[in-house]
Design an enzyme around this catalytic site. Structure first.
Site, short mmCIF file in Angstrom:
data_model
loop_
_atom_site.label_atom_id
_atom_site.label_comp_id
_atom_site.label_asym_id
_atom_site.label_seq_id
_atom_site.Cartn_x
_atom_site.Cartn_y
_atom_site.Cartn_z
N ILE A 207 2.54 -0.41 1.88
CA ILE A 207 1.17 -0.91 1.57
C ILE A 207 0.41 -1.02 2.88
O ILE A 207 0.84 -1.73 3.78
CB ILE A 207 1.17 -2.34 0.98
CG1 ILE A 207 2.34 -2.58 0.03
CG2 ILE A 207 -0.16 -2.69 0.32
CD1 ILE A 207 2.73 -4.05 -0.04
N HIS A 208 -0.68 -0.31 3.00
CA HIS A 208 -1.52 -0.50 4.20
C HIS A 208 -2.99 -0.14 4.01
O HIS A 208 -3.79 -0.37 4.91
CB HIS A 208 -0.97 0.29 5.39
CG HIS A 208 -1.28 1.76 5.30
ND1 HIS A 208 -0.68 2.59 4.40
CD2 HIS A 208 -2.15 2.53 5.99
CE1 HIS A 208 -1.15 3.82 4.55
NE2 HIS A 208 -2.04 3.81 5.50
N ARG A 209 -3.37 0.42 2.86
CA ARG A 209 -4.78 0.81 2.69
C ARG A 209 -5.68 -0.41 2.70
O ARG A 209 -5.37 -1.44 2.09
CB ARG A 209 -5.00 1.52 1.35
CG ARG A 209 -4.61 2.94 1.26
CD ARG A 209 -5.74 3.95 1.35
NE ARG A 209 -5.80 4.52 2.69
CZ ARG A 209 -4.87 5.30 3.24
NH1 ARG A 209 -3.79 5.63 2.58
NH2 ARG A 209 -5.04 5.75 4.46
#
Ligand code: UDP
Length: 359
Positions: A207-209
């Site tokens: 998860i990084h957006r």
């Protein structure tokens, strides 16, 4: 022929590795690498240069941890100085980060030729910083290397047929990298042993957006889904530093295995041995396909629509119920991952020939 390559973020190092190797084999080509510094932690940057044998950057700009405008502006200023000194024939940019746009803009304003690898992708969501970077970079590029037929269609729909630029269906350069490094990953990675992971008995998630990390409700909902899933099967998350900081600051409780970001060999091992992938990453959706894994995408749109059309990828957004339902439904899916959606793994060669032809 002199090429200046501008990279700065993790996925760009992986993409650039494949083309740099091809450029090194061509005596008529000289590559000078600028690293903007957008990603700077050693496990987000150095590890890729070391294990993937990417030539060392001649210029390290060390520009990071700034707002989008400040970062892009400062990068342009510094890249321009390098370009004035190096006077390359072509400036090569990859993907959709601020480093991509800064490199393309600085080059274009000096009337230098710009080549964009991974052109034509669209999410049709202008709230994504990446979408802005892609559209603007494509418009000012002379050579546009598209990974998919869909990307070519997107450019045609935007009128690129009438522009001076050249659009080339090269296939996806990430497939070149995945094919080249997969054997090394098999022999060199010890990541499964390190975290006591059993083949096909864990979910790999990333998860990084910004749309997920910077929206508390979305992030909480995704983490809740992973916490709940971890009761049934192990969930492993190599956590991006930005997400780690936000989870820490907002005191969201996690109940799954968090590990530091890993190098590419470890990542290939984690992907190819997972039950399935859950991610909001662009690159990881394709790597899931390359390694025959189903992907649940924690976003509302994807640029890789051929994966959704083929049933290899389900978009759930951040909705906990949808994420858990997609996981439960996965076990009944019978998929064969044998369509050449991303070319044949020779994108770098095709790109090299096109670069030689424009001179
Ligand atoms: N990746 C990696 N180590 C990690 C997480 C990701 O090597 O801990 C790789 C991943 O396999 C893919 C690339 O980084 O090749 C994707 O980068 P990221 O998800 O940061 O960016 P995006 O593709 O979304 O632009």
């Amino acid at each position: 022929m002199k090429i200046v390559t501008v990279v700065g973020a993790r996925p760009q190092f992986i993409k650039a590795s494949a083309l740099s190797r091809e450029l090194l084999k061509s005596p008529d080509m000289e590559e000078v690498i600028i690293h903007t510094g957008q990603h700077f932690d050693s496990n987000m940057s150095d590890v890729f240069f070391e294990e993937m044998e990417i030539p060392a950057p001649k210029y390290q700009l060390d520009i990071h941890s700034l707002s989008h405008g400040a970062m892009t502006g400062r990068m342009m200023e510094e890249i321009e100085k390098v370009l004035l000194y190096e006077r390359p024939d072509v400036v090569l940019v990859y993907g959709d980060t601020n480093s991509t746009l800064a490199g393309a803009l600085a080059a274009c304003k000096l009337n230098l030729k710009v080549a964009h690898v991974e052109a034509g992708l669209r999410s049709f969501n202008l709230k994504m910083p990446e979408e802005i970077n892609r559209i603007l970079t494509d418009r000012i590029s002379d050579l546009l290397f598209c990974p998919t037929e869909e990307a070519v269609s997107n450019l045609n729909a935007e009128g690129f047929g009438q522009f001076q630029s050249k659009v080339v269906l090269s296939g996806d350069i990430m497939l070149d990298a995945a094919l080249y490094y997969r054997n090394k990953a098999d022999t060199e990675s010890r990541i499964l042993e390190k975290h006591d992971l059993k083949k096909n008995h864990y979910v790999l998630a990333t998860i990084h957006r910004q749309e997920n990390t910077d929206d508390h409700a979305r992030l909480q909902s995704i983490i809740d889904a992973l916490n709940e899933l971890n009761q049934k099967t192990r969930v492993v998350v190599p956590l991006h530093p930005r997400t780690r900081n936000i989870i820490h600051d907002s005191q969201i409780l996690t109940d799954f295995t968090i590990i530091e970001p890993v190098g590419y060999f470890d990542m290939i091992s984690l992907i190819s041995n997972a039950t399935l992938i859950m991610t909001d990453s662009g690159g990881l959706q394709k790597e899931a396909y390359f390694f025959g894994k189903y992907c649940i995408t924690l976003r509302d749109q994807t640029e890789w629509v051929e994966l959704v059309k083929g049933g290899y990828n389900t978009l759930t957004g951040s909705d906990k119920i949808k994420i858990l339902k997609a996981f439960d439904e996965y076990s009944v899916k019978k998929l064969s991952f044998d369509k050449p959606l991303y070319g044949d793994g020779h994108a770098a060669k095709i790109i090299l020939v096109s670069l030689q032809e424009i001179m």
